[in-house]
Structure formats: structure tokens, C-alpha cells
Design an enzyme around this catalytic site. Structure first.
Site, short mmCIF file in Angstrom:
data_model
loop_
_atom_site.label_atom_id
_atom_site.label_comp_id
_atom_site.label_asym_id
_atom_site.label_seq_id
_atom_site.Cartn_x
_atom_site.Cartn_y
_atom_site.Cartn_z
N LYS A 141 0.85 -1.20 0.00
CA LYS A 141 0.00 0.00 0.00
C LYS A 141 0.88 1.24 0.00
O LYS A 141 2.07 1.21 0.34
CB LYS A 141 -0.92 0.02 1.22
N ASP A 198 -2.76 -1.46 10.12
CA ASP A 198 -3.14 -1.48 8.71
C ASP A 198 -3.85 -2.77 8.29
O ASP A 198 -4.38 -2.84 7.18
CB ASP A 198 -1.90 -1.30 7.83
#
Length: 299
Positions: free
Chosen positions: A16, A141
Site C-alpha cells: 500500500k 493497517d
């Protein structure tokens, strides 16, 4: 239905980047900073292979230099077993492509892929709230990676509040200078010594709701970056360098670093940046923004 025992599955675990990272100065009762984060997955990914076994084991390629019990995938498997009252007896092999301490979410995406694999094997309802609770327990996350589209997260960065239309195919150049990575804990400690004001968040959220790419990329921001750059001067150099390259729409530090990224107008521009970075002795990869989190690719 549960997966037939004895068969392995392969799960792609994407990295990401943060389009926005806003660290608040105050902390909660757990000692965690409040964090606003907008993330999107990219095509750079690890591959997680998982199969039933007599006991839980986790190995990586290349081999990790720490015990497997410290691996996020191992901790995720143990936590899933505790949450669902089952023995997490799986052999897990992670083919690593996402650099460590790079700000790209490698450990978190591996944990999410492991959770997805166990959900598949055990035939669980993916909407079971215990799954999200396990993800939050492993890392901030991890819940984001269970979903995949660009998302706004708050709390400690571990609560998904809003998801947006993907920016699929947008080219991204990733650059990481030589040397050790940045410890997230150290970056937060340095931030606490000299907090940086929060960048505006709402303009980015509004742009994402409208899918206005010009405004989205005009509002990319990360207020943890100055602290990380103080810890890793070579990253500060790379950040300044990448922002000066041609056809760059936005540039920033990925998470707490040590990767910096440039969102580019064209694939050719991203490739040129990566080639130039490698010529300087830096790690570099070309990626594209993706539309999904971990997904079963084989099995």
C-alpha cells in the site's frame, strides 16, 4: 464451504501507499496516537502459500532473520485460532517482494492474507466481527488490507470509515535508498519531540468521493514524514529528488518510510524514475494502484 484438506492455496498480498497520513499529537488510553490515514493498494505484492499441516509453521523466502513466532502471519494465525476455538495448524510460506521497514505495509498485508486463507479453509463468514477484531489486534493497517479499495481509516489507523472508487492503473514509482529502514516506533518518538500540524483532510476525502484525480493528487500529504526524514537523511534526499522528476503528479513518504513514491502521469515516466533511481544505487520498482486487497490467485 470449507476448503478440502490437503490442498494449498496461493494468496496475493499487495503493498500500500498512503495518500494521506495525519498523526495527531494526542494519544489514547492505550498509548496509541490518533491517526487519520487514506490508503490504496498497489500491484507490488508478496505471495502467501497456505496449506493444512500437523502444526503451525511460517517461513519466508528469503529467510527472515528473526524467529517465526514474531512474524505477523504467525501471530495472525494464532489469534484466529484463539478467536474461533480451533487449532491453527497450517504451513505458511511467504514469498517476499515488499521490502521490510519500507512503509509499504508488508507485515500487515501478509497477516491479512493469512487471515483470508484461514477464513477460506475454515469456511467462515467473512462478515464475522471476530475477523476484524483479530486484524486490529495484529496491526493498524491489517483491517484495511482485508478490504482493498482506497479507504479512509481513523482511530489508531485501524478502523475503516469510508471506502472509495479505486484509482486502478495509476502508475506509481517506488524508491528506497540504501541503508537500514525506518522503525515506526522511532519515527513516532521523533514526532513526539516536535509534532507537525495536521494537513487538511477533508479536501482529499471530498475529491475521492467525486473521483476527481487532479484534486486527489493535489492533496497527498504526510505529517510524519519530517520525523522519518530526520531519522533517515538519505530518504529526505530521495524525497526531494523524486519530487523533481518529470511528469510527477504528487510525491510523498510511504507511511513512516523508508520508501518514497511518485504518482506519475504515465507508465513511461514511472519507469524512467525507477531506472534513474537504480542508477543511483537505490531500490526502485514500478507499480500501479490496485482495486483489491489480498485475493486467492491459485487454489
Amino acid at each position: 464451504m470449507p476448503r478440502t484438506p490437503g490442498k494449498f492455496i496461493l494468496i496475493s498480498a499487495p503493498a500500500k501507499i498512503n495518500l494521506y497520513l495525519g498523526v495527531h499529537a494526542e494519544t489514547d488510553d492505550r498509548g496509541y496516537h490518533r491517526v487519520d490515514s487514506v490508503m490504496t493498494t498497489i500491484s507490488l505484492s508478496d505471495v502467501v502459500a497456505i496449506a493444512p499441516a500437523e502444526e503451525l509453521s511460517v517461513h519466508t523466502v528469503p529467510a527472515a532473520d528473526y524467529p517465526m513466532e514474531q512474524n505477523s502471519a504467525y501471530r495472525a494465525a494464532r489469534a484466529m485460532g484463539e478467536a474461533f476455538g480451533r487449532e491453527p495448524n497450517f504451513a505458511i510460506l511467504i514469498d517476499k517482494h515488499i521490502p521490510q521497514q519500507a512503509g509499504l505495509g508488508g507485515p500487515s498485508t501478509d497477516a491479512a492474507a493469512t487471515i483470508l486463507g484461514m477464513v477460506t479453509y475454515w469456511g467462515l463468514d467473512a462478515r464475522d466481527p471476530r475477523i476484524d477484531a483479530v486484524a486490529r489486534r495484529i496491526g493498524a493497517d491489517v483491517p484495511f488490507f482485508l478490504y482493498g479499495p482506497p479507504a479512509y481509516c481513523d482511530g489508531a489507523g485501524d478502523t475503516v470509515r469510508e471506502m472509495f472508487r479505486p484509482l486502478t492503473g495509476t502508475p506509481v514509482a517506488l524508491v528506497r535508498p540504501q541503508g537500514p529502514g525506518v522503525s515506526t516506533a522511532e519515527a513516532y518518538r521523533r514526532f513526539d519531540e516536535s509534532p507537525v500540524a495536521l494537513p487538511p483532510l477533508e479536501p482529499l476525502l471530498e475529491a475521492l468521493r467525486k473521483h476527481d484525480e487532479t484534486e486527489i493528487f493535489a492533496n497527498v500529504a504526510n505529517n510524519l514524514a519530517p520525523a522519518s526524514c530526520e531519522l533517515h537523511p538519505a530518504m529526505a534526499e530521495a524525497l526531494a529528488w523524486i519530487g523533481d522528476q518529470r511528469d510527477v503528479r504528487a510525491s510523498a513518504v510511504a507511511g513512516s518510510g523508508s520508501t518514497v513514491f511518485a504518482i506519475c502521469n504515465t507508465q513511461m515516466a514511472a519507469e524512467a524514475i525507477v531506472l534513474a533511481a537504480r542508477a543511483r544505487g537505490w531500490w526502485g520498482e514500478v507499480a500501479q494502484m490496485e482495486k483489491s486487497g489480498p485475493y486467492i490467485s491459485v487454489g
